[in-house]
Design an enzyme around this catalytic site. Structure first.
Site, PDB file in Angstrom:
ATOM      1  N   LYS A   5      37.334  27.318  36.721  1.00  8.68           N
ATOM      2  CA  LYS A   5      36.110  27.740  35.514  1.00  8.68           C
ATOM      3  C   LYS A   5      36.702  27.416  34.315  1.00  8.68           C
ATOM      4  O   LYS A   5      35.934  26.857  33.314  1.00  8.68           O
ATOM      5  CB  LYS A   5      35.663  29.294  35.738  1.00  8.68           C
ATOM      6  N   ARG A  22      29.857  40.994  34.153  1.00  8.22           N
ATOM      7  CA  ARG A  22      30.533  40.958  35.522  1.00  8.22           C
ATOM      8  C   ARG A  22      30.077  41.880  36.480  1.00  8.22           C
ATOM      9  O   ARG A  22      30.580  42.136  37.548  1.00  8.22           O
ATOM     10  CB  ARG A  22      32.011  41.365  35.209  1.00  8.22           C
ATOM     11  N   ARG A  41      49.682  27.241  43.635  1.00  6.44           N
ATOM     12  CA  ARG A  41      49.750  26.223  42.420  1.00  6.44           C
ATOM     13  C   ARG A  41      51.347  26.176  42.181  1.00  6.44           C
ATOM     14  O   ARG A  41      51.877  27.340  42.139  1.00  6.44           O
ATOM     15  CB  ARG A  41      49.010  27.076  41.231  1.00  6.44           C
ATOM     16  N   ARG A  95      54.233  30.333  38.386  1.00  4.72           N
ATOM     17  CA  ARG A  95      53.869  31.352  37.512  1.00  4.72           C
ATOM     18  C   ARG A  95      53.641  32.669  38.196  1.00  4.72           C
ATOM     19  O   ARG A  95      53.318  33.104  38.979  1.00  4.72           O
ATOM     20  CB  ARG A  95      52.475  30.986  36.808  1.00  4.72           C
ATOM     21  N   ARG A 119      41.135  41.502  41.651  1.00  4.07           N
ATOM     22  CA  ARG A 119      40.105  40.737  40.645  1.00  4.07           C
ATOM     23  C   ARG A 119      39.162  39.884  41.339  1.00  4.07           C
ATOM     24  O   ARG A 119      37.815  40.003  41.255  1.00  4.07           O
ATOM     25  CB  ARG A 119      40.884  39.558  39.749  1.00  4.07           C
TER      26      ARG A 119
END
Ligand code: AMP
Length: 231
Positions: free
Chosen positions: A13, A88, A127, A166, A178
């Protein structure tokens, strides 16, 4: 051009939002970034919001809603905005809708990047960052951009460089928290999206809802988005 932009963490996004913002030359308003800026400046709002953000919870509506609606009234928003990270939940959706109607502002597009929860999670956790170049795409869970093997070690598929993760990408509990808010159809972000979709179904909306499959690469998703917007 006024746009609401939705997509779970891991859907791309942020990347697509940045592309769209450049195309339309409108401010990209991210509720999360407004909070982070307030926290780093040590404002009263930042101090209030920090404890919720640190716990991975939503900041209460009585703080978030006025803050976001105020931001949309700033002069740089006069020619339009791309709103990302808000609403949200259903209450935020309803209050935004009412505030826009009151201000005689029209929503043009509601854009949703659609992605299965497990795929979104794999994209975050898989990732890998190339130490030579952040733009070299590597993901252990995506076949097209799987890192190479060299001497029994994973290395960047583009340049053979060393790969790193990360730390926040590897925090599975935080990602789950989340995503639980995003994928909650009763009162979470999917419910907020459905609020806007339902208005279209009932013929009560002038905006268009655009759904995008977030699974292909950045260029493909962007091309689909532009095609659907007729750009
Ligand atoms: P983000 O950068 O969009 O992931 O947002 C970071 C954090 O800011 C979130 O985890 C929430 O704690 C808070 N936040 C951002 N947008 C909202 C919102 N619309 N409602 C409540 N809290 C929010």
């Amino acid at each position: 051009m006024n746009i609401l932009f939705f997509g779970p963490n891991g859907s791309g996004k942020g990347t697509q939002g940045a592309i769209l913002q450049k195309k339309f030359n409108i401010p990209h308003i991210e509720s999360g970034l407004i909070f982070r800026n307030n926290i780093s400046k040590g404002t009263e709002l930042g101090i209030k919001a920090k404890k919720y953000i640190d716990r991975g919870e939503l900041v209460p509506d009585d703080i978030t809603i006025p803050m976001t609606l105020d931001r949309l009234k700033q002069p740089d928003c006069a020619k339009g905005w791309l709103l990302d990270g808000f609403p949200r939940n259903v209450n935020q959706a309803r209050q935004l809708d009412e505030a826009l109607a009151k201000a005689d502002l029209k929503l043009d597009y509601v854009i949703e990047i659609v992605m299965d929860r497990q795929i979104a999670k794999d994209r975050i956790m898989g990732r890998r960052l190339c130490v030579n170049d952040n733009n070299h795409p590597n993901n252990v869970f995506i076949k097209a951009i799987k890192p190479m093997q060299k001497d029994g070690k994973m290395v960047c598929r583009v340049c053979g460089g060393e790969l790193k993760t990360r730390s926040d990408d590897q925090d599975e509990a935080a990602i789950d928290k989340r995503h639980a808010i995003y994928y909650d159809k009763e009162n979470g972000t999917l419910a907020a999206i459905n609020y806007f979709k339902d208005k279209v179904k009932k013929g009560q909306a002038r905006y268009r809802v655009v759904e995008l499959d977030g699974r292909p690469g950045v260029q493909e998703v962007s091309a689909e988005l532009m095609a659907k917007l007729g750009i």
